[in-house]
Write an enzyme that holds these catalytic residues in place. Structure first.
Site, PDB file in Angstrom:
ATOM      1  N   THR A  34       0.860  -1.110  -0.025  1.00  0.00           N
ATOM      2  CA  THR A  34      -0.102   0.042  -0.028  1.00  0.00           C
ATOM      3  C   THR A  34       0.925   1.327  -0.024  1.00  0.00           C
ATOM      4  O   THR A  34       0.559   2.189  -0.661  1.00  0.00           O
ATOM      5  CB  THR A  34      -0.829   0.235   1.287  1.00  0.00           C
ATOM      6  OG1 THR A  34      -1.783  -1.126   1.288  1.00  0.00           O
ATOM      7  CG2 THR A  34      -1.872   1.163   1.328  1.00  0.00           C
ATOM      8  N   CYS A  35       1.914   1.180   0.554  1.00  0.00           N
ATOM      9  CA  CYS A  35       2.916   2.307   0.657  1.00  0.00           C
ATOM     10  C   CYS A  35       3.402   2.552  -0.717  1.00  0.00           C
ATOM     11  O   CYS A  35       3.668   3.931  -0.851  1.00  0.00           O
ATOM     12  CB  CYS A  35       3.890   2.016   1.720  1.00  0.00           C
ATOM     13  SG  CYS A  35       3.433   1.832   3.463  1.00  0.00           S
TER      14      CYS A  35
END
Length: 242
Positions: free
Chosen positions: A49-50
């Site tokens: 996600t980062c």
């Protein structure tokens, strides 16, 4: 318990960073004094996600955030400086300053250091964002304390909405080009003259003629796309702006 620290000063921490071949200590005073800074913290560099959403969107919206009074955009993670620098280079996120909270001191001072032993991560930062003015936290967006890795409120769009709900977000523009193409150069200059940022897909490096035909239905370059709409080549782009 994840604590909202609005109205409080950020923790006083010295970060050990690597800049080129030299070790450079960076203090929170240097990062925040007399500045308006957007901070977003995340569990780890190179994590899904980062890498796919959190950092890229802040990089995309950096221009409009700065137009609305933000001096710097800082990403903090409990990783060492070598990992953070490698991730920044991989992401090509030139608008973001990455800060390695390698010992977790800043995250712990924020009350955001959490155990992620189940993933083999050890102690990491919880995901959150905040607006800091002259070292004082004005606003925090803390992800809900639920299992997994929630990503609902610490995103760049939520931060921009808080800073200025009427701010105009940049258009998503992509252009397929090939080296040495004068029409590609013309199309890119048209976009530059309009003050529009774009992502360039270079044939032979990022894609092949197969993708060009599959995406645009054409075999010539450039091919320009704006907000999901196929504009076409340089002449069609010029007509689009006329």
């Amino acid at each position: 318990m994840l604590e909202n620290r609005e109205g409080q000063s950020v923790p006083n921490v010295t970060f050990h960073t690597r800049q080129g071949d030299a070790w450079v200590d960076v203090t929170t005073e240097q990062l925040f004094k007399n500045k308006t800074v957007v901070v977003f913290a995340l569990p780890g560099a190179f994590t899904p996600t980062c890498s796919s959403t959190h950092l890229p969107r802040y990089n995309e919206l950096a221009g409009v955030l700065k137009e609305n009074g933000v001096d710097d955009i800082v990403c903090i993670s409990v990783n060492d400086t070598f990992v953070m620098n490698a991730w920044l280079a991989d992401q090509e996120a030139d608008n973001i300053t990455v800060i390695p909270d390698g010992n977790g001191e800043f995250s712990e001072g924020m009350g955001m250091l959490v155990d992620k032993d189940e993933l083999g991560f050890g102690k990491r930062s919880w995901r959150y964002s905040m607006l800091v003015k002259d070292g004082v936290i004005e606003k925090m967006f803390i992800e809900p304390n639920v299992p997994g890795d929630p990503f609902e409120v610490s995103d760049a769009d939520t931060m921009l909405e808080y800073i200025n709900a009427d701010a105009k977000k940049p258009s998503a523009i992509s252009i397929i080009t090939k080296p040495g193409c004068p029409f590609c150069a013309k199309a890119k200059q048209l976009l530059i003259d309009k003050g529009l940022a774009y992502e360039e897909i270079i044939l032979g490096t990022d894609a092949t003629s197969v993708s060009l035909k599959a995406i645009s239905g054409r075999s010539t370059v450039p091919q320009v796309f704006i907000e999901g709409k196929h504009i076409g080549g340089s002449d069609e782009l010029e007509a689009h702006f006329a």
